[in-house]
Design a protein around this motif. Structure first.
Motif, PDB file in Angstrom:
ATOM      1  N   THR A  52      -1.679 102.752  -4.528  1.00  0.00           N
ATOM      2  CA  THR A  52      -1.711 104.140  -5.005  1.00  0.00           C
ATOM      3  C   THR A  52      -0.649 104.356  -6.071  1.00  0.00           C
ATOM      4  N   LEU A  53       0.525 103.808  -5.863  1.00  0.00           N
ATOM      5  CA  LEU A  53       1.607 103.952  -6.840  1.00  0.00           C
ATOM      6  C   LEU A  53       1.271 103.300  -8.180  1.00  0.00           C
ATOM      7  N   MET A  54       0.390 102.330  -8.179  1.00  0.00           N
ATOM      8  CA  MET A  54       0.012 101.694  -9.438  1.00  0.00           C
ATOM      9  C   MET A  54      -0.726 102.667 -10.363  1.00  0.00           C
TER      10      MET A  54
ATOM     11  N   PRO B  18       0.593  85.602 -13.087  1.00  0.00           N
ATOM     12  CA  PRO B  18      -0.253  85.588 -14.291  1.00  0.00           C
ATOM     13  C   PRO B  18      -1.268  86.721 -14.345  1.00  0.00           C
ATOM     14  N   ASP B  19      -1.732  87.209 -13.189  1.00  0.00           N
ATOM     15  CA  ASP B  19      -2.741  88.266 -13.173  1.00  0.00           C
ATOM     16  C   ASP B  19      -2.141  89.653 -13.366  1.00  0.00           C
ATOM     17  N   ARG B  20      -0.834  89.784 -13.352  1.00  0.00           N
ATOM     18  CA  ARG B  20      -0.206  91.102 -13.535  1.00  0.00           C
ATOM     19  C   ARG B  20      -0.056  91.360 -15.035  1.00  0.00           C
ATOM     20  N   ASP B  21      -0.691  92.432 -15.486  1.00  0.00           N
ATOM     21  CA  ASP B  21      -0.663  92.732 -16.917  1.00  0.00           C
ATOM     22  C   ASP B  21      -0.471  94.238 -17.113  1.00  0.00           C
ATOM     23  N   PRO B  22       0.695  94.660 -17.617  1.00  0.00           N
ATOM     24  CA  PRO B  22       1.773  93.797 -18.099  1.00  0.00           C
ATOM     25  C   PRO B  22       2.730  93.412 -16.969  1.00  0.00           C
ATOM     26  N   GLU B  23       3.528  92.394 -17.236  1.00  0.00           N
ATOM     27  CA  GLU B  23       4.677  92.079 -16.396  1.00  0.00           C
ATOM     28  C   GLU B  23       5.913  92.234 -17.270  1.00  0.00           C
ATOM     29  N   TRP B  24       6.819  93.106 -16.835  1.00  0.00           N
ATOM     30  CA  TRP B  24       7.989  93.439 -17.638  1.00  0.00           C
ATOM     31  C   TRP B  24       9.226  92.715 -17.117  1.00  0.00           C
TER      32      TRP B  24
ATOM     33  N   TRP C 250       5.442  98.599 -10.235  1.00  0.00           N
ATOM     34  CA  TRP C 250       4.624  97.405  -9.995  1.00  0.00           C
ATOM     35  C   TRP C 250       4.668  96.434 -11.171  1.00  0.00           C
ATOM     36  N   LYS C 251       5.129  96.901 -12.330  1.00  0.00           N
ATOM     37  CA  LYS C 251       5.135  96.065 -13.526  1.00  0.00           C
ATOM     38  C   LYS C 251       6.389  95.184 -13.634  1.00  0.00           C
ATOM     39  N   PHE C 252       7.436  95.501 -12.895  1.00  0.00           N
ATOM     40  CA  PHE C 252       8.702  94.779 -13.038  1.00  0.00           C
ATOM     41  C   PHE C 252       8.638  93.411 -12.370  1.00  0.00           C
ATOM     42  N   ASP C 253       9.232  92.404 -13.022  1.00  0.00           N
ATOM     43  CA  ASP C 253       9.310  91.099 -12.371  1.00  0.00           C
ATOM     44  C   ASP C 253      10.346  91.102 -11.244  1.00  0.00           C
ATOM     45  N   TRP C 254      11.400  91.908 -11.397  1.00  0.00           N
ATOM     46  CA  TRP C 254      12.411  92.058 -10.351  1.00  0.00           C
ATOM     47  C   TRP C 254      12.633  93.550 -10.105  1.00  0.00           C
ATOM     48  N   VAL C 255      12.833  93.925  -8.834  1.00  0.00           N
ATOM     49  CA  VAL C 255      13.077  95.318  -8.492  1.00  0.00           C
ATOM     50  C   VAL C 255      14.383  95.425  -7.714  1.00  0.00           C
ATOM     51  N   GLN C 256      14.723  96.626  -7.321  1.00  0.00           N
ATOM     52  CA  GLN C 256      15.973  97.054  -6.703  1.00  0.00           C
ATOM     53  C   GLN C 256      17.021  97.271  -7.796  1.00  0.00           C
ATOM     54  N   TRP C 257      18.050  98.069  -7.451  1.00  0.00           N
ATOM     55  CA  TRP C 257      19.085  98.393  -8.443  1.00  0.00           C
ATOM     56  C   TRP C 257      19.713  97.135  -9.033  1.00  0.00           C
ATOM     57  N   ASN C 258      19.875  96.103  -8.202  1.00  0.00           N
ATOM     58  CA  ASN C 258      20.524  94.882  -8.695  1.00  0.00           C
ATOM     59  C   ASN C 258      19.522  93.784  -9.023  1.00  0.00           C
TER      60      ASN C 258
END
Length: 623
Positions: A335-337, A385-391, A275-283
């Motif tokens: 839940t995963l968070m 902006p509300d996601r802390d942290p955002e990686w 949930w912290k990643f700005d982009w997900v998936q392998w690519n």
């Protein structure tokens, strides 16, 4: 004439023999035997309530319409033993607890990720395969099992294409259903279990409904086989996720001309901290959590009908109705968070050598941190902006990291004709889809990439699912995930990720082509080119899976397209074409491996000596 007749008889005999051998291995799949561990240990990643929610909350998928009670009532082809017993399903690699019993969330006493959902439209209860089936792992050592919540599965769920070795859940399920339908005695027992007192009244209707699902299963197997869609065998613990989702959404649901060869299996990535990643998936191609999860659910079998069976378009008002359960997907995401990375269990896997791990931390800071350290973004730079942290984690070009490019190339190169949906550019511009790196040209609906196509389709499906579920406008930002748009970027590379808990996720690289961390830190020439998968037996010294052959295992051959083990290489010489760092002496590799067992674990990190690292040296570039 006599010679010709003999030749024809010989050919017929060979065909019958080949069919018989194939049928034998589908009926009696070549699977590992299941042996219950002496004990199963759960790590302190989250609470038991969260674990059960994750394991058994449905997301709206169906196994071609297979009903939950049917699955529990099926028998194996040449036996009256039930197909869905925990010990038998465990042979396919699904996770069971030897002490498990039926519960309200898991009434059928099925493995992790097999859930029950009642369809809002039909009222029927279907077998639902959830994200937990593919994103929960387990390791074995000295008879002890360690559950890795959010880790990589090691099952043979995906394959639909019949093979002489068998071993696939889909093949075995299809044969179990076929033998049930065509054997009157089996079908009678099956129908009596399912219908009970309604047996005489509803038996004929059940037979019709059952045949419809069987035809879908067999039809998918035939379609995938005769089109040659999946030429690279996935084996245990891998699937061509992007390829299968694209073929399901663009081929099955829209136009058979959109089927594409999917020859790039990937491992199931760990999902802690996702949930912290700005982009997900392998690519690094997706942004919004809900859209990502809807795409996954559609790929695994959530109901979606874009066209009528005769090929005619469905009216706009009804087109994007689906089986996706957005409230449950939101529950799974939140839940995963709360899921923490797994911590190395010394009592089971062995004590940490503090001196060696201290040297390893200095080596990590020198050689690995520039790509793998999490990079928190300031509030002003965050997408949410509300996601802390955002990686922000870099997506490394395949020309730099040098790992098998087939997955990234297929995603970048495959194009699909979506013109039958009749979209207009003005209509698409109104959707909550943001294309990064987009040109000013209008979208050519006859040549749409998989990432863009899925983004637009999931936008429509999401909006319809919210409406059907009664999600208010003021709730949508929360359900989307931090109010994020459906972002898309298309990069020919793979996303680096933080290495907390990396010890628990073998085999390594995106395609599972390197069995241990020690080999991953070694030159390509020192890596195994063939090794066996399907066992969870762990090697705590090299930090990876055991690779010896065993009955029912899958031999992964890295010379096959999509399976290459090259790249991400530490070797002397110039940098480029997969060489990313200087050569590491064996003692340095051992030290790094020891540190990677405890990276990110505060109780261990505080015990390590703070040795100064050498400065990172990008090295000479190859000309």
């Amino acid at each position: 004439m006599r010679l010709l007749r003999c030749a024809l008889l010989g050919l017929v005999g060979l065909a019958v023999l080949a069919a018989g051998i194939g049928l034998y291995f589908v009926v009696y799949p070549n699977l590992p035997e299941y042996e219950a561990p002496e004990a199963l240990h759960y790590l302190d990643q989250w609470g038991e309530a969260d674990r059960q929610t994750y394991y058994y909350t449905p997301q709206g998928t169906q196994v071609k319409g297979l009903e939950y009670d049917w699955f529990g009532a099926l028998e194996r082809p040449f036996s009256q033993d039930r197909f869905a017993t925990p010990d038998y399903l465990a042979r396919f690699g699904f996770l069971v607890d030897p002490a498990q019993q039926p519960t309200a969330l898991n009434p059928g006493n099925l493995p992790v990720g097999f859930a029950r959902h009642e369809d809002d439209e039909t009222g029927r209860a279907y077998l639902d395969v959830t994200c937990a089936a593919c994103h929960t792992g387990e390791l074995r050592y000295n008879g002890q099992a360690v559950r890795i919540d959010g880790g990589a599965a090691m099952h043979s769920l995906a394959s639909t294409v019949p093979t002489l070795r068998g071993g696939s859940f889909g093949q075995a399920l299809g044969m179990s259903m076929a033998f049930t339908y065509y054997n009157p005695l089996k079908f009678r027992r099956f129908a009596q279990r399912v219908l009970g007192e309604r047996y005489e009244r509803d038996r004929a209707q059940l037979r019709q409904d059952f045949k419809r699902v069987l035809d879908r299963l067999l039809g998918t197997a035939y379609n995938d086989w005769h089109r040659g869609l999946y030429p690279t065998e996935e084996g245990f613990g891998r699937t061509d996720a992007f390829g299968r989702i694209a073929n399901t959404v663009f081929g099955d649901a829209l136009d058979p001309a959109n089927y594409r060869v999917a020859n790039a299996p990937v491992s199931y990535p760990q999902v802690w901290d996702i949930w912290k990643f700005d982009w997900v998936q392998w690519n690094g191609s997706a942004m919004q959590p809900m859209a990502r999860n809807i795409g996954e659910a559609l790929g695994v079998g959530a109901r979606l009908q874009l066209m009528h069976e005769n090929g005619a378009p469905i009216t706009e008002a009804e087109r994007y109705a689906s089986g996706v359960r957005v409230r449950d997907l939101h529950t799974l995401e939140t839940t995963l968070m709360r899921l923490a990375p797994p911590r190395w269990p010394e009592a089971i896997l062995g004590n940490i050598h503090v001196e060696q791990a201290s040297r390893g931390r200095a080596l990590y800071r020198e050689n690995c941190a520039h790509c793998h350290d999490a990079k928190p973004k300031p509030v002003t730079k965050r997408f949410a902006p509300d996601r802390d942290p955002e990686w922000h984690m870099p997506v490394i070009s395949t020309t730099v990291v040098g790992t098998d490019p087939t997955t990234a190339d297929n995603i970048a190169d495959h194009r699909f004709d979506l013109s039958r949906l009749g979209w207009t550019q003005a209509e698409l511009d109104r959707l909550d889809v943001r294309l990064f790196g987009k040109t000013s040209d209008p979208l050519d609906l006859t040549q749409v990439s998989s990432a863009k196509g899925l983004a637009y389709i999931t936008a429509y499906v999401e909006a319809r699912a919210y409406r059907d579920a009664g999600i208010r406008t003021d709730e949508r930002a929360e359900f989307d995930g931090f109010g994020l748009p459906i972002g898309v970027q298309e990069l020919r590379g793979y996303k680096a990720r933080p290495l907390d808990g990396i010890w628990a996720t073998p085999p390594f690289l995106h395609n599972g082509s390197v069995p241990s961390l020690f080999q991953l830190l070694s030159p390509v020439a020192e890596r195994q080119t063939r090794f066996w998968t399907g066992s969870r037996e762990y090697d705590p010294r090299h930090v990876g899976i055991r690779t010896e052959g065993f009955e029912g295992g899958f031999l992964l051959d890295t010379s096959i397209t999509g399976n290459s083990n090259r790249g991400h290489e530490f070797r002397a010489g110039c940098r480029g074409n997969g060489v990313i760092g200087r050569a590491l002496a064996p003692a340095e590799r051992w030290a790094l491996v020891e540190y990677l067992k405890v990276l990110g674990n505060p109780s261990f990190e505080s015990r390590l000596k703070d040795l100064p690292p050498r400065p990172y040296n990008p090295g000479p570039a190859c000309l």
